[in-house]
Design a protein around this motif. Sequence first.
Motif, PDB file in Angstrom:
ATOM      1  N   LYS A  15       0.854  -1.185   0.000  1.00 58.16           N
ATOM      2  CA  LYS A  15       0.000   0.000   0.000  1.00 58.16           C
ATOM      3  C   LYS A  15       0.889   1.233   0.000  1.00 58.16           C
ATOM      4  N   ASN A  16       0.359   2.320  -0.488  1.00 56.99           N
ATOM      5  CA  ASN A  16       1.035   3.623  -0.487  1.00 56.99           C
ATOM      6  C   ASN A  16       2.208   3.724  -1.458  1.00 56.99           C
ATOM      7  N   THR A  17       2.336   2.804  -2.416  1.00 56.23           N
ATOM      8  CA  THR A  17       3.401   2.969  -3.398  1.00 56.23           C
ATOM      9  C   THR A  17       3.018   4.071  -4.380  1.00 56.23           C
ATOM     10  N   ASN A  18       4.028   4.718  -4.908  1.00 57.31           N
ATOM     11  CA  ASN A  18       3.830   5.759  -5.914  1.00 57.31           C
ATOM     12  C   ASN A  18       4.468   5.306  -7.218  1.00 57.31           C
ATOM     13  N   LYS A  19       3.712   5.368  -8.304  1.00 56.77           N
ATOM     14  CA  LYS A  19       4.257   4.985  -9.603  1.00 56.77           C
ATOM     15  C   LYS A  19       5.278   6.017 -10.044  1.00 56.77           C
ATOM     16  N   MET A  20       6.464   5.518 -10.415  1.00 55.32           N
ATOM     17  CA  MET A  20       7.567   6.386 -10.838  1.00 55.32           C
ATOM     18  C   MET A  20       7.707   6.450 -12.351  1.00 55.32           C
ATOM     19  N   LYS A  29       7.712   3.228  -6.010  1.00 60.18           N
ATOM     20  CA  LYS A  29       8.533   3.509  -4.835  1.00 60.18           C
ATOM     21  C   LYS A  29       7.616   3.657  -3.632  1.00 60.18           C
ATOM     22  N   VAL A  30       8.056   3.106  -2.513  1.00 60.31           N
ATOM     23  CA  VAL A  30       7.354   3.296  -1.254  1.00 60.31           C
ATOM     24  C   VAL A  30       7.867   4.605  -0.667  1.00 60.31           C
ATOM     25  N   PRO A  31       6.988   5.475  -0.174  1.00 60.10           N
ATOM     26  CA  PRO A  31       7.479   6.717   0.439  1.00 60.10           C
ATOM     27  C   PRO A  31       8.531   6.414   1.510  1.00 60.10           C
ATOM     28  N   GLU A  32       9.554   7.260   1.599  1.00 62.30           N
ATOM     29  CA  GLU A  32      10.695   7.002   2.490  1.00 62.30           C
ATOM     30  C   GLU A  32      10.292   6.715   3.920  1.00 62.30           C
ATOM     31  N   ASN A  33       9.276   7.376   4.426  1.00 59.73           N
ATOM     32  CA  ASN A  33       8.877   7.145   5.804  1.00 59.73           C
ATOM     33  C   ASN A  33       8.180   5.801   5.997  1.00 59.73           C
ATOM     34  N   LEU A  34       7.884   5.082   4.911  1.00 55.87           N
ATOM     35  CA  LEU A  34       7.240   3.778   5.002  1.00 55.87           C
ATOM     36  C   LEU A  34       8.135   2.640   4.513  1.00 55.87           C
ATOM     37  N   GLU A  35       9.363   2.930   4.086  1.00 56.66           N
ATOM     38  CA  GLU A  35      10.222   1.893   3.504  1.00 56.66           C
ATOM     39  C   GLU A  35      10.436   0.707   4.426  1.00 56.66           C
ATOM     40  N   ASN A  36      10.510   0.919   5.723  1.00 58.59           N
ATOM     41  CA  ASN A  36      10.752  -0.185   6.652  1.00 58.59           C
ATOM     42  C   ASN A  36       9.474  -0.753   7.231  1.00 58.59           C
ATOM     43  N   PHE A  37       8.340  -0.278   6.736  1.00 60.00           N
ATOM     44  CA  PHE A  37       7.051  -0.768   7.208  1.00 60.00           C
ATOM     45  C   PHE A  37       6.735  -2.082   6.512  1.00 60.00           C
TER      46      PHE A  37
END
Length: 114
Positions: free
Chosen positions: A9-14, A94-102
Amino acid sequence: MFSKLKLPKNTNKMGETPIMNEKNVFPEILNKHMTPKGKWAQIVVINGNLKYIHDDEPEKILVADKNHSIVIEPERYHHVILDGNVEFKVEFYKVPENLENFDDKASRPGENFL
């Protein structure tokens, strides 16, 4: 065998590749490679089908077709095999940086394969 793995969830298409086929496929896709840390990919087949293999589990051959895409995890070696007429593209996320380890358990089932 089809993959059950879903994009977190919360990925952004690059971005995405151009539509490729057996004649113009990027050669790198056919050889061992991986997506970088924090980046996910998804193979979307428009016509035909292709085979996808994780290099650490070569006995598990996954198939992608227009009804079954393949989600590619970061930092896992893989390659694609084309054995006929196919049209496909690869989308990058890409997963937003604040969620990368989630660790999103709903998006990453314990068993990725049927």
